[in-house]
Design an enzyme around this catalytic site. Structure first.
Site, PDB file in Angstrom:
ATOM      1  N   HIS A   1       1.242  -1.227   0.120  1.00  0.00           N
ATOM      2  CA  HIS A   1       0.057  -0.351  -0.062  1.00  0.00           C
ATOM      3  C   HIS A   1       0.538   1.057   0.156  1.00  0.00           C
ATOM      4  O   HIS A   1       1.925   1.262   0.514  1.00  0.00           O
ATOM      5  CB  HIS A   1      -0.980  -0.280   1.089  1.00  0.00           C
ATOM      6  CG  HIS A   1       0.039   0.297   2.426  1.00  0.00           C
ATOM      7  ND1 HIS A   1       0.035  -0.845   3.205  1.00  0.00           N
ATOM      8  CD2 HIS A   1      -0.422   1.306   3.369  1.00  0.00           C
ATOM      9  CE1 HIS A   1       1.072  -0.472   4.407  1.00  0.00           C
ATOM     10  NE2 HIS A   1       0.321   0.570   4.722  1.00  0.00           N
TER      11      HIS A   1
ATOM     12  N   HIS B   1       1.305   3.742   1.821  1.00  0.00           N
ATOM     13  CA  HIS B   1       1.459   4.672   3.031  1.00  0.00           C
ATOM     14  C   HIS B   1       3.666   4.835   2.742  1.00  0.00           C
ATOM     15  O   HIS B   1       3.895   3.711   2.489  1.00  0.00           O
ATOM     16  CB  HIS B   1       1.422   3.666   4.316  1.00  0.00           C
ATOM     17  CG  HIS B   1       0.483   4.097   4.815  1.00  0.00           C
ATOM     18  ND1 HIS B   1      -0.834   3.221   5.892  1.00  0.00           N
ATOM     19  CD2 HIS B   1      -0.571   5.455   4.291  1.00  0.00           C
ATOM     20  CE1 HIS B   1      -1.697   4.571   5.257  1.00  0.00           C
ATOM     21  NE2 HIS B   1      -2.013   5.213   5.049  1.00  0.00           N
TER      22      HIS B   1
ATOM     23  N   ASP C   1       6.172   4.771   4.500  1.00  0.00           N
ATOM     24  CA  ASP C   1       6.956   3.209   5.271  1.00  0.00           C
ATOM     25  C   ASP C   1       6.069   1.564   4.956  1.00  0.00           C
ATOM     26  O   ASP C   1       7.516   0.945   5.739  1.00  0.00           O
ATOM     27  CB  ASP C   1       6.430   3.694   6.982  1.00  0.00           C
ATOM     28  CG  ASP C   1       5.016   3.187   7.546  1.00  0.00           C
ATOM     29  OD1 ASP C   1       3.678   3.371   6.556  1.00  0.00           O
ATOM     30  OD2 ASP C   1       4.211   2.182   8.344  1.00  0.00           O
ATOM     31  N   HIS C   2       6.032   1.949   3.425  1.00  0.00           N
ATOM     32  CA  HIS C   2       5.343   0.797   3.210  1.00  0.00           C
ATOM     33  C   HIS C   2       6.087   1.076   1.607  1.00  0.00           C
ATOM     34  O   HIS C   2       7.027   0.095   0.522  1.00  0.00           O
ATOM     35  CB  HIS C   2       4.787   0.227   3.105  1.00  0.00           C
ATOM     36  CG  HIS C   2       3.844  -0.083   4.208  1.00  0.00           C
ATOM     37  ND1 HIS C   2       4.380  -1.198   5.145  1.00  0.00           N
ATOM     38  CD2 HIS C   2       3.972   0.368   5.337  1.00  0.00           C
ATOM     39  CE1 HIS C   2       3.638  -1.337   5.392  1.00  0.00           C
ATOM     40  NE2 HIS C   2       3.564   0.265   6.666  1.00  0.00           N
TER      41      HIS C   2
ATOM     42  N   HIS D   1      -7.388  -0.587   4.903  1.00  0.00           N
ATOM     43  CA  HIS D   1      -6.459   1.060   6.027  1.00  0.00           C
ATOM     44  C   HIS D   1      -6.143   1.640   4.893  1.00  0.00           C
ATOM     45  O   HIS D   1      -6.109   3.454   5.354  1.00  0.00           O
ATOM     46  CB  HIS D   1      -5.417  -0.528   6.443  1.00  0.00           C
ATOM     47  CG  HIS D   1      -4.201   0.291   6.718  1.00  0.00           C
ATOM     48  ND1 HIS D   1      -4.246   1.561   7.887  1.00  0.00           N
ATOM     49  CD2 HIS D   1      -2.726   0.331   6.096  1.00  0.00           C
ATOM     50  CE1 HIS D   1      -2.688   1.060   7.823  1.00  0.00           C
ATOM     51  NE2 HIS D   1      -2.189   1.377   6.316  1.00  0.00           N
TER      52      HIS D   1
ATOM     53  N   ASP E   1      -0.798  -3.827   6.468  1.00  0.00           N
ATOM     54  CA  ASP E   1      -0.802  -3.139   7.348  1.00  0.00           C
ATOM     55  C   ASP E   1      -2.172  -3.777   7.969  1.00  0.00           C
ATOM     56  O   ASP E   1      -3.007  -2.759   7.857  1.00  0.00           O
ATOM     57  CB  ASP E   1      -0.657  -1.694   8.034  1.00  0.00           C
ATOM     58  CG  ASP E   1       0.430  -1.512   7.510  1.00  0.00           C
ATOM     59  OD1 ASP E   1       1.646  -1.852   7.648  1.00  0.00           O
ATOM     60  OD2 ASP E   1       1.194  -0.079   7.533  1.00  0.00           O
TER      61      ASP E   1
ATOM     62  N   HIS F   1       4.206  -4.577  10.232  1.00  0.00           N
ATOM     63  CA  HIS F   1       5.084  -4.241  11.824  1.00  0.00           C
ATOM     64  C   HIS F   1       5.183  -5.035  12.686  1.00  0.00           C
ATOM     65  O   HIS F   1       4.617  -6.440  12.615  1.00  0.00           O
ATOM     66  CB  HIS F   1       3.973  -3.209  11.836  1.00  0.00           C
ATOM     67  CG  HIS F   1       3.988  -1.712  10.841  1.00  0.00           C
ATOM     68  ND1 HIS F   1       4.947  -0.450  11.987  1.00  0.00           N
ATOM     69  CD2 HIS F   1       2.764  -1.127  10.196  1.00  0.00           C
ATOM     70  CE1 HIS F   1       4.859   0.171  10.817  1.00  0.00           C
ATOM     71  NE2 HIS F   1       3.798  -0.063   9.732  1.00  0.00           N
TER      72      HIS F   1
HETATM   73 FE    FE Z   1       2.312   1.409   7.988  1.00  0.00          FE
HETATM   74 ZN    ZN Z   2       0.133   1.546   6.445  1.00  0.00          ZN
END
Ligand code: FE
Ligand code: ZN
Length: 260
Positions: free
Chosen positions: A54, A56, A58-59, A115, A134, A172
């Site tokens: 996805h 975001h 952090d991905h 999400h 996530d 995570h």
């Molecule tokens: Fe994340």
């Molecule tokens: Zn995320």
């Protein structure tokens, strides 16, 4: 298939998926290129693809750096087709159910929104492995930034319909916090208490708690247990007035977790 967790940022996991037949590897989610390159070097594998779950940061925040490091054209980048504009470097947009090959490995995209509106899981049926980003966490689920409780519940149910022995690799390391929350709703769940001890022991050694399995998640994850009597009574005690239906229980569970 061999799966190597690649810790990134504070508590993110990317995963190197290694096809031992060809020495090729893919990386599921890149927040930072450096640890991914180091892991590939340590494993002696060549990265040929990024699987983005996805949009975001952090991905996918490291997608462009990894592409730059490995050479433009050296990497295929997979992501959900309708979310292509938010997946940096995407070359192989996938619709729900689309299949693909990585060396001798065979994968499939599963659309699991809520999400984010363009979230996918990557399922490798022959290897009994799923990467859930996530959406499904060990003993928890992601926040519903671009969807509602009914949608998240159905995305999670889709994952829960995979075979029980499917190994689950999530985005995570949130397991201990998730289990602590779950225990407040189901103090009588012995499997949950047992997993909580195991997770604490793993973390004390600095080891990841992943993978979990679909079978274990069905037994402990409060977001897959809206029909459990003890959980329902706990949720309704903490959120008086919650309607006695599965989606209302799920939504109240999610809101209790947000405040936990
Ligand atoms: Fe994340
Ligand atoms: Zn995320």
């Amino acid at each position: 298939m061999r799966v190597v967790p690649v810790p990134q940022l504070a508590d993110n996991y990317g995963y190197l998926i290694i096809d031992e037949a060809s020495g090729e590897a893919a990386i599921v989610d890149v927040a930072e290129a450096k640890p991914v390159l180091e892991a590939a070097k340590a494993e002696g594998v060549r990265i040929t693809a990024i699987l983005s779950t996805h949009h975001h940061f952090d991905h996918v925040g490291g997608n462009q750096d990894l592409i730059n490091a490995l050479g433009v054209g050296a990497l295929r980048v997979f992501g959900y087709a309708a979310d292509a504009e938010r997946i940096p470097g995407i070359s192989d947009p996938l619709d729900d159910g689309a299949e693909f090959n990585l060396g001798s490995l065979h994968g499939r995209a599963l659309f699991i929104p809520a999400h984010t509106s363009g979230h996918v899981a990557y399922y490798f049926e022959n290897d009994a492995v799923v990467f859930t980003g996530d959406t499904l966490f060990a003993a928890g689920c992601g926040r519903m930034f671009e969807g509602d409780a009914a949608q998240m519940k159905s995305s999670l149910e889709r994952l829960a319909s995979l075979p029980d022995d499917t190994r689950v690799y999530c985005g995570h390391e949130y397991t201990q916090g998730n289990l602590a929350f779950a225990a407040t709703l189901e103090p009588g769940n012995e499997r949950l208490q047992e997993w909580r001890k195991q997770a604490a022991a793993l973390r004390a050694l600095g080891e990841p708690t992943v993978p979990t399995t679909i079978g274990l998640e069905k037994a402990v994850n409060p977001f897959l247990r809206s029909d459990n009597e003890e959980l329902r009574r706990s949720v309704q005690a903490k959120r008086p007035g919650t309607a006695d239906d599965d989606v209302a229980i799920f939504a109240a569970t999610r809101s209790l977790k947000d405040e936990f």
